[in-house]
Design a protein around this motif. Structure first.
Motif, PDB file in Angstrom:
ATOM      1  N   SER A 304       3.097   1.849 -25.233  1.00 40.87           N
ATOM      2  CA  SER A 304       4.364   2.278 -24.617  1.00 40.87           C
ATOM      3  C   SER A 304       4.076   2.783 -23.211  1.00 40.87           C
ATOM      4  O   SER A 304       3.046   3.419 -22.966  1.00 40.87           O
ATOM      5  CB  SER A 304       5.019   3.384 -25.451  1.00 40.87           C
ATOM      6  N   VAL A 305       4.991   2.497 -22.264  1.00 41.06           N
ATOM      7  CA  VAL A 305       4.830   2.941 -20.888  1.00 41.06           C
ATOM      8  C   VAL A 305       6.202   2.990 -20.211  1.00 41.06           C
ATOM      9  O   VAL A 305       7.096   2.192 -20.513  1.00 41.06           O
ATOM     10  CB  VAL A 305       3.889   2.000 -20.098  1.00 41.06           C
ATOM     11  N   THR A 306       6.358   3.983 -19.319  1.00 38.82           N
ATOM     12  CA  THR A 306       7.587   4.080 -18.513  1.00 38.82           C
ATOM     13  C   THR A 306       7.387   3.300 -17.219  1.00 38.82           C
ATOM     14  O   THR A 306       6.405   3.533 -16.505  1.00 38.82           O
ATOM     15  CB  THR A 306       7.927   5.540 -18.191  1.00 38.82           C
ATOM     16  N   MET A 307       8.311   2.428 -16.916  1.00 36.57           N
ATOM     17  CA  MET A 307       8.205   1.569 -15.741  1.00 36.57           C
ATOM     18  C   MET A 307       9.333   1.891 -14.774  1.00 36.57           C
ATOM     19  O   MET A 307      10.495   2.042 -15.168  1.00 36.57           O
ATOM     20  CB  MET A 307       8.250   0.094 -16.142  1.00 36.57           C
ATOM     21  N   ALA A 308       9.000   2.009 -13.480  1.00 34.92           N
ATOM     22  CA  ALA A 308       9.988   2.327 -12.449  1.00 34.92           C
ATOM     23  C   ALA A 308      10.222   1.102 -11.566  1.00 34.92           C
ATOM     24  O   ALA A 308       9.293   0.350 -11.260  1.00 34.92           O
ATOM     25  CB  ALA A 308       9.514   3.506 -11.597  1.00 34.92           C
ATOM     26  N   PHE A 309      11.480   0.928 -11.142  1.00 34.06           N
ATOM     27  CA  PHE A 309      11.863  -0.199 -10.284  1.00 34.06           C
ATOM     28  C   PHE A 309      12.463   0.368  -8.997  1.00 34.06           C
ATOM     29  O   PHE A 309      13.528   0.995  -9.023  1.00 34.06           O
ATOM     30  CB  PHE A 309      12.871  -1.098 -10.998  1.00 34.06           C
ATOM     31  N   ARG A 310      11.794   0.140  -7.876  1.00 33.66           N
ATOM     32  CA  ARG A 310      12.240   0.669  -6.584  1.00 33.66           C
ATOM     33  C   ARG A 310      12.910  -0.432  -5.766  1.00 33.66           C
ATOM     34  O   ARG A 310      12.382  -1.537  -5.665  1.00 33.66           O
ATOM     35  CB  ARG A 310      11.065   1.259  -5.812  1.00 33.66           C
ATOM     36  N   ASN A 311      14.061  -0.072  -5.206  1.00 27.99           N
ATOM     37  CA  ASN A 311      14.796  -0.984  -4.318  1.00 27.99           C
ATOM     38  C   ASN A 311      15.160  -2.309  -4.996  1.00 27.99           C
ATOM     39  O   ASN A 311      15.218  -3.358  -4.354  1.00 27.99           O
ATOM     40  CB  ASN A 311      13.977  -1.270  -3.049  1.00 27.99           C
ATOM     41  N   ALA A 312      15.413  -2.250  -6.276  1.00 27.22           N
ATOM     42  CA  ALA A 312      15.838  -3.455  -6.986  1.00 27.22           C
ATOM     43  C   ALA A 312      17.301  -3.748  -6.680  1.00 27.22           C
ATOM     44  O   ALA A 312      18.087  -2.828  -6.427  1.00 27.22           O
ATOM     45  CB  ALA A 312      15.643  -3.280  -8.492  1.00 27.22           C
ATOM     46  N   PRO A 313      17.717  -5.025  -6.647  1.00 24.92           N
ATOM     47  CA  PRO A 313      19.128  -5.353  -6.374  1.00 24.92           C
ATOM     48  C   PRO A 313      20.028  -4.865  -7.499  1.00 24.92           C
ATOM     49  O   PRO A 313      19.662  -4.923  -8.669  1.00 24.92           O
ATOM     50  CB  PRO A 313      19.114  -6.883  -6.289  1.00 24.92           C
ATOM     51  N   LEU A 314      21.190  -4.400  -7.120  1.00 25.90           N
ATOM     52  CA  LEU A 314      22.141  -3.889  -8.106  1.00 25.90           C
ATOM     53  C   LEU A 314      22.877  -5.029  -8.785  1.00 25.90           C
ATOM     54  O   LEU A 314      23.266  -6.006  -8.147  1.00 25.90           O
ATOM     55  CB  LEU A 314      23.137  -2.953  -7.425  1.00 25.90           C
ATOM     56  N   GLU A 315      23.034  -4.879 -10.089  1.00 26.78           N
ATOM     57  CA  GLU A 315      23.821  -5.817 -10.897  1.00 26.78           C
ATOM     58  C   GLU A 315      23.284  -7.244 -10.835  1.00 26.78           C
ATOM     59  O   GLU A 315      24.023  -8.188 -11.115  1.00 26.78           O
ATOM     60  CB  GLU A 315      25.295  -5.797 -10.456  1.00 26.78           C
ATOM     61  N   GLN A 316      22.016  -7.412 -10.489  1.00 29.59           N
ATOM     62  CA  GLN A 316      21.441  -8.753 -10.418  1.00 29.59           C
ATOM     63  C   GLN A 316      20.204  -8.794 -11.321  1.00 29.59           C
ATOM     64  O   GLN A 316      19.169  -8.193 -11.006  1.00 29.59           O
ATOM     65  CB  GLN A 316      21.035  -9.088  -8.980  1.00 29.59           C
ATOM     66  N   PRO A 317      20.274  -9.478 -12.445  1.00 25.35           N
ATOM     67  CA  PRO A 317      19.133  -9.512 -13.368  1.00 25.35           C
ATOM     68  C   PRO A 317      17.876 -10.092 -12.717  1.00 25.35           C
ATOM     69  O   PRO A 317      17.954 -11.004 -11.891  1.00 25.35           O
ATOM     70  CB  PRO A 317      19.629 -10.411 -14.505  1.00 25.35           C
ATOM     71  N   PHE A 318      16.717  -9.546 -13.106  1.00 25.90           N
ATOM     72  CA  PHE A 318      15.438 -10.083 -12.671  1.00 25.90           C
ATOM     73  C   PHE A 318      14.476 -10.016 -13.851  1.00 25.90           C
ATOM     74  O   PHE A 318      14.803  -9.471 -14.920  1.00 25.90           O
ATOM     75  CB  PHE A 318      14.897  -9.319 -11.459  1.00 25.90           C
ATOM     76  N   LEU A 319      13.287 -10.568 -13.683  1.00 30.69           N
ATOM     77  CA  LEU A 319      12.353 -10.714 -14.799  1.00 30.69           C
ATOM     78  C   LEU A 319      11.194  -9.728 -14.704  1.00 30.69           C
ATOM     79  O   LEU A 319      10.700  -9.426 -13.611  1.00 30.69           O
ATOM     80  CB  LEU A 319      11.808 -12.132 -14.852  1.00 30.69           C
ATOM     81  N   VAL A 320      10.762  -9.255 -15.880  1.00 38.60           N
ATOM     82  CA  VAL A 320       9.562  -8.431 -16.025  1.00 38.60           C
ATOM     83  C   VAL A 320       8.605  -9.210 -16.918  1.00 38.60           C
ATOM     84  O   VAL A 320       8.990  -9.652 -18.014  1.00 38.60           O
ATOM     85  CB  VAL A 320       9.885  -7.066 -16.642  1.00 38.60           C
ATOM     86  N   THR A 321       7.357  -9.394 -16.473  1.00 35.78           N
ATOM     87  CA  THR A 321       6.365 -10.154 -17.242  1.00 35.78           C
ATOM     88  C   THR A 321       5.388  -9.196 -17.904  1.00 35.78           C
ATOM     89  O   THR A 321       4.814  -8.312 -17.241  1.00 35.78           O
ATOM     90  CB  THR A 321       5.592 -11.123 -16.331  1.00 35.78           C
ATOM     91  N   ALA A 322       5.210  -9.359 -19.212  1.00 36.76           N
ATOM     92  CA  ALA A 322       4.247  -8.562 -19.982  1.00 36.76           C
ATOM     93  C   ALA A 322       3.109  -9.486 -20.414  1.00 36.76           C
ATOM     94  O   ALA A 322       3.346 -10.594 -20.912  1.00 36.76           O
ATOM     95  CB  ALA A 322       4.918  -7.925 -21.187  1.00 36.76           C
ATOM     96  N   ALA A 323       1.857  -9.029 -20.241  1.00 37.87           N
ATOM     97  CA  ALA A 323       0.701  -9.849 -20.591  1.00 37.87           C
ATOM     98  C   ALA A 323      -0.398  -8.951 -21.170  1.00 37.87           C
ATOM     99  O   ALA A 323      -0.517  -7.768 -20.800  1.00 37.87           O
ATOM    100  CB  ALA A 323       0.178 -10.597 -19.368  1.00 37.87           C
ATOM    101  N   ASP A 324      -1.211  -9.503 -22.122  1.00 37.55           N
ATOM    102  CA  ASP A 324      -2.336  -8.742 -22.672  1.00 37.55           C
ATOM    103  C   ASP A 324      -3.655  -9.425 -22.320  1.00 37.55           C
ATOM    104  O   ASP A 324      -3.669 -10.468 -21.649  1.00 37.55           O
ATOM    105  CB  ASP A 324      -2.188  -8.573 -24.185  1.00 37.55           C
ATOM    106  N   ASP A 325      -4.760  -8.840 -22.797  1.00 36.63           N
ATOM    107  CA  ASP A 325      -6.084  -9.358 -22.462  1.00 36.63           C
ATOM    108  C   ASP A 325      -6.352 -10.723 -23.075  1.00 36.63           C
ATOM    109  O   ASP A 325      -7.230 -11.462 -22.605  1.00 36.63           O
ATOM    110  CB  ASP A 325      -7.169  -8.368 -22.928  1.00 36.63           C
ATOM    111  N   SER A 326      -5.624 -11.053 -24.111  1.00 33.23           N
ATOM    112  CA  SER A 326      -5.858 -12.330 -24.789  1.00 33.23           C
ATOM    113  C   SER A 326      -5.117 -13.486 -24.116  1.00 33.23           C
ATOM    114  O   SER A 326      -5.209 -14.630 -24.577  1.00 33.23           O
ATOM    115  CB  SER A 326      -5.435 -12.231 -26.266  1.00 33.23           C
ATOM    116  N   GLY A 327      -4.369 -13.201 -23.089  1.00 33.26           N
ATOM    117  CA  GLY A 327      -3.650 -14.256 -22.384  1.00 33.26           C
ATOM    118  C   GLY A 327      -2.231 -14.475 -22.869  1.00 33.26           C
ATOM    119  O   GLY A 327      -1.532 -15.383 -22.395  1.00 33.26           O
TER     120      GLY A 327
END
Length: 339
Positions: A304-327
């Motif tokens: 678990s981790v808290t993630m902050a988004f700075r200067n992100a566009p309002l009301e416009q969806p964007f993607l967050v990519t999650a990856a582990d050591d196994s690829g």
């Protein structure tokens, strides 16, 4: 000619008066020959003589002066300026044609016409024909694609400009072609998507059209690994030893998962808690255009981790990519709200 006639009559009266006075003087002179001559005879004779002479003078003067009165002055090129000035041509408004002429003058030559542009106060028409209002989308409608990209299309006044009011700078913009058609692709956000399009014409007039669609994404993205089947000892093994793999030797059965707690947030920076599962001790990395974060999976395989988004566009969806050591890699959708 009226002035000359009047002068002639006046001269004739003067002449008659002078002849009468001369005749009277001759009669009173005492000369018998002259006294025997009737006054009337002398008056008439002398009147005819003087009248004839005066008429000859008047005729000469008339012939000399009359051409001067009747002949028009000549212009610089020697032509008689006998025509009256041509009346001014009526000005006719011709929108958009500065070379137009109106043949209303006497000589048939048209006068240049002033072009007057009529102000355009009519808003440009705009419609949204696809998708239909209140259309609903799910993740399955995009064939497993991570980004729910939808094409919005419609019609508008040819030559106008259509802007999608997404709140992102710069806002998606497209020019309407001669056929009056337009289209803009937008990424849907989870939930209700009221999308407003504005058409602008060359005169600055504008008109809006709104369509609302709904998108229901998957609540979380998950990948799993397959655990090999437990091998049983052969029946003819004389040792009778159980050759099945022990839990310590078995591959990890923890699936790699990742999800956002809310999937949206407000503020600057906007924050949300991302969590999931991964192999024990595995390092999980979260990345996006507007921020990143890392976490390590614990003994129980959770992270678990808290993630902050700075200067992100309002009301416009964007993607967050999650990856582990196994690829393993997962893509999550996130949106920052206006507040």
């Amino acid at each position: 000619m009226t002035i000359l006639d009047e002068r002639a009559r006046h001269a004739a009266r003067e002449l008659n008066s002078a002849v009468a006075e001369a005749d009277l003087l001759l009669f009173e002179s005492g000369i018998p020959a002259l006294r025997q001559t009737p006054v009337v005879t002398h008056n008439r004779s002398r009147t005819f003589v003087f009248a004839g002479a005066f008429a000859a003078v008047l005729l000469f003067v008339g012939l000399t002066l009359a051409p001067g009165r009747m002949t028009a002055p000549t212009d610089p090129e020697g032509e008689a300026a006998t025509r009256q000035p041509s009346p001014a041509a009526d000005v006719v408004t011709v929108d958009g044609d500065p070379d137009a002429r109106t043949p209303t003058t006497a000589d048939g030559e048209g006068a240049p016409v002033t072009s007057i542009a009529v102000a355009d106060l009519t808003p440009p028409a705009i419609t949204v024909t696809s998708p239909e209002n209140d259309a609903e989308y799910t993740a399955d409608d995009f064939g497993g694609a991570a980004v729910p990209l939808v094409e919005f299309s419609g019609s508008a006044e040819p030559g106008s400009t259509v802007v999608a009011r997404t709140g992102v700078d710069p806002e998606p913009t497209v020019a309407v072609g001669p056929d009056g058609l337009w289209s803009i692709e937008l990424i849907l956000q989870a939930g209700t998507n009221p999308v407003r399009f504005t058409a602008f014409d060359a005169a600055g007039n504008e008109q809006d059209a709104t369509v609302t669609v709904t998108y229901t994404p998957e609540t979380s993205a998950t990948t799993t690994t397959t655990q090999p089947a437990v091998e049983s000892p052969p029946k003819d093994d004389p040792s009778g030893e159980d050759r099945r793999e022990t839990p310590d030797d078995a591959p990890s059965t923890v699936a790699f998962t990742a999800a956002a707690t809310a999937g949206e947030a407000s503020g600057n920076p906007a924050t949300d808690v991302f969590s999931g599962t991964a192999a024990t001790g595995s390092r999980v990395t979260l990345t996006s255009e507007y921020g990143d974060a890392t976490a390590v999976a614990g003994a129980d395989g959770t992270w678990s981790v808290t993630m902050a988004f700075r200067n992100a566009p309002l009301e416009q969806p964007f993607l967050v990519t999650a990856a582990d050591d196994s690829g393993n890699r997962l893509k999550l959708e996130f949106v920052v709200r206006a507040g």
